[in-house]
Write a protein that holds these residues in place. Structure first.
Motif, PDB file in Angstrom:
ATOM      1  N   ARG A 155     -30.995  43.765   5.781  1.00 33.60           N
ATOM      2  CA  ARG A 155     -29.816  43.429   5.000  1.00 33.60           C
ATOM      3  C   ARG A 155     -29.514  44.486   3.953  1.00 33.60           C
ATOM      4  NH1 ARG A 155     -32.058  37.898   3.197  1.00 33.60           N
ATOM      5  NH2 ARG A 155     -30.399  37.984   1.613  1.00 33.60           N
ATOM      6  N   ASN A 179     -35.968  34.583   5.082  1.00 31.52           N
ATOM      7  CA  ASN A 179     -35.123  35.308   4.151  1.00 31.52           C
ATOM      8  C   ASN A 179     -35.790  36.608   3.695  1.00 31.52           C
ATOM      9  OD1 ASN A 179     -32.733  35.535   2.598  1.00 31.52           O
ATOM     10  ND2 ASN A 179     -33.790  34.761   0.804  1.00 31.52           N
ATOM     11  N   ILE A 180     -37.090  36.532   3.386  1.00 30.96           N
ATOM     12  CA  ILE A 180     -37.807  37.725   2.917  1.00 30.96           C
ATOM     13  C   ILE A 180     -37.915  38.763   4.038  1.00 30.96           C
ATOM     14  CG2 ILE A 180     -40.014  38.587   2.046  1.00 30.96           C
ATOM     15  CD1 ILE A 180     -38.335  37.019   0.036  1.00 30.96           C
ATOM     16  N   ILE A 224     -34.797  40.959   4.542  1.00 32.52           N
ATOM     17  CA  ILE A 224     -34.251  41.749   3.435  1.00 32.52           C
ATOM     18  C   ILE A 224     -34.077  43.234   3.770  1.00 32.52           C
ATOM     19  CG2 ILE A 224     -34.898  42.679   1.155  1.00 32.52           C
ATOM     20  CD1 ILE A 224     -35.576  39.892   0.305  1.00 32.52           C
ATOM     21  N   LEU A 232     -29.562  37.850  -2.636  1.00 31.95           N
ATOM     22  CA  LEU A 232     -30.753  38.575  -3.044  1.00 31.95           C
ATOM     23  C   LEU A 232     -31.350  38.033  -4.337  1.00 31.95           C
ATOM     24  CD1 LEU A 232     -29.783  42.274  -2.302  1.00 31.95           C
ATOM     25  CD2 LEU A 232     -31.313  40.791  -1.019  1.00 31.95           C
TER      26      LEU A 232
END
Length: 478
Positions: A89, A82-83, A86, A197
């Protein structure tokens, strides 16, 4: 003993066990933390009753710990992914923001022009109204003065009423509803606050409270065709979303759609106790008045017909599916309160030793957790929920101030157990390991029966109160 007989804190010999807090204690522990506890017993060989088998319990604990380690590893992987994603995204969000802003600006302009047109039209209409009021009142002024001064009693009353009409018309100015052209410019929520986020709260499986939103309610009242006020002692969902209920008081099986509108009914020749969905179009119903389990066919065309009846040797109340071939049932006035009955009516017992206690009708209910081979049993008079592990043959006792006179029980999301607490008018959520996760106050007295839909997204509850009997439907949000 290699220190196992010493207190973990003070390193002194263990002499007692505090059953209130489930803690082993030395003399210093008692003085510091447990002097006011209700149940503190001295440890001796005479009072020791083995309840845990290390050969079975320790491997089970290790297995659960390994599963949690694997689960934490998967969370760690997800966090790293996920990090790392970022920056890319954020670029996507920037482009989406520009597009949404342009689209939103066009919508604001269009709304403003529409509001301008309607507001100016309303202003013109009101201006004309007050101009007419001025003209008419001016014309009526001499006549109303003469009627008030020289008229008869009735003429004077009429004059006063006419004047009041003009006053009311003038006061209506304060009631003008003119739409303001002031408009707040806001970023769309999906851009300003994007959930992906934000920090995510990670909780262990089975420890997360649910959110329940009521989406339907039905007051259960006696109609002309019924002898008594309905009492829905059993509930279950069909795979297509319809709700099956059994009315213990009026000997009836009823079907409701997603809006709690009755779409089918079938008159029974006995007082039903509980119901479970067996397949897409078949349900099984228990009857404590007779030693039998009855099967009905509930077609998708709303037709209900009797299929067959299995004669059994014991009276049963609660019923749920154990697997594709067997039920788990709650026995009435039997030394084995939970038993196994096949779909063909063959009865047998679990190898687990249940408490040797007989439960009359309405004082207990049971359910089965397939994934962990556990049985949950409610004890109404003892205000307790028991969770039996049929693999390790161990038991967990759940007592809590929110659990008073527990009755109906069902398995929900995360394999949690949801219990109807009649004495507190609540539904209590318990984890598979016996932790009280949450309790939910509901708008009904003495909840009695509870069931979840097959996908665990809906919850149905009925109650046993003498007055105010209800059937409620909830949306479940995880």
């Amino acid at each position: 003993m290699k220190g196992y007989d010493l207190c973990d804190i003070h390193k002194k010999s263990i002499s007692c066990i505090c059953k209130t807090d489930s803690k082993l204690c030395c003399e210093m522990c008692l003085k510091e933390k447990h002097e006011n506890c209700d149940t503190v017993d001295s440890i001796s060989e005479e009072t020791c009753e083995p309840t845990h088998n290390p050969r079975m319990e320790i491997p089970r604990l290790q297995s659960e710990a390994r599963l949690l380690i694997a689960w934490l590893s998967s969370i760690e992987t997800d966090v790293n992914k996920n990090i790392e994603s970022i920056p890319a995204r954020l670029d996507d969000y920037r482009n989406a923001l520009v597009k949404l802003f342009d689209s939103e600006a066009q919508k604001v302009t269009e709304r403003a022009n529409g509001m301008k047109s309607s507001t100016l039209k309303e202003i013109k209409k009101k201006r004309k109204y007050f101009e007419d009021l001025i003209e008419k009142s001016e014309q009526a002024k001499p006549l109303l003065i003469n009627m008030t001064k020289c008229g008869t009693t009735s003429q004077k009353h009429i004059a006063q009423c006419r004047i009041q009409e003009f006053i009311n018309g003038l006061q209506s100015l304060t009631d003008i509803d003119i739409v303001s052209l002031h408009m707040e410019l806001k970023l769309p929520k999906q851009i300003a606050f994007h959930s992906e986020l934000l920090p995510v709260r990670v909780e262990a499986p089975g420890t997360r409270p649910l959110q329940l939103f009521q989406i339907g309610a039905l007051e259960l009242k006696q109609n002309g065709n019924e002898e008594k006020v309905p009492f829905y002692s059993g509930l279950d969902f069909l795979p297509d979303g319809r709700l099956v209920t059994v009315d213990n008081q009026n000997s009836e099986c009823l079907i409701y759609n997603e809006k709690l509108m009755k779409v089918g009914s079938y008159q029974l020749s006995y007082h039903p106790q509980s119901v479970v969905v067996v397949s897409e179009e078949e349900v099984a119903i228990t009857s404590a008045g007779g030693k039998r389990i009855n099967f009905l066919r509930v077609s998708k065309s709303k037709e209900i017909t009797s299929v067959r009846t299995c004669t059994v040797e014991t009276k049963y109340v609660s019923i749920c599916l154990k697997d594709d071939k067997n039920f788990v049932v709650g026995a009435v006035d039997h030394t084995r309160p939970v038993r196994i009955v096949s779909l063909s009516g063959e009865e047998k017992d679990f190898s687990t030793n249940f408490l040797n206690k007989k439960y009359p009708i309405g004082t207990s209910a049971c359910t089965y957790i397939r994934n962990t081979d556990k049985v949950a049993l409610t004890d109404n008079s003892n205000h307790t929920v028991y969770i039996y592990d049929t693999t390790t043959h161990t038991r967990v006792d759940i007592k809590d101030k929110q659990i008073r006179e527990p009755r109906g029980v069902a398995v929900g999301p995360f394999d949690c157990i949801f219990v109807c607490s009649q004495g507190t008018d609540r539904i209590v959520q318990i984890s598979p390991l016996g932790k009280n996760v949450a309790s939910y106050k509901i708008d009904m007295m003495m909840p009695y029966s509870i069931c979840f839909s097959k996908d665990k997204t809906r919850l149905a509850i009925s109650n046993s109160a003498g007055e105010g009997r209800k059937l409620q439907l909830f949306k479940v949000v995880i």
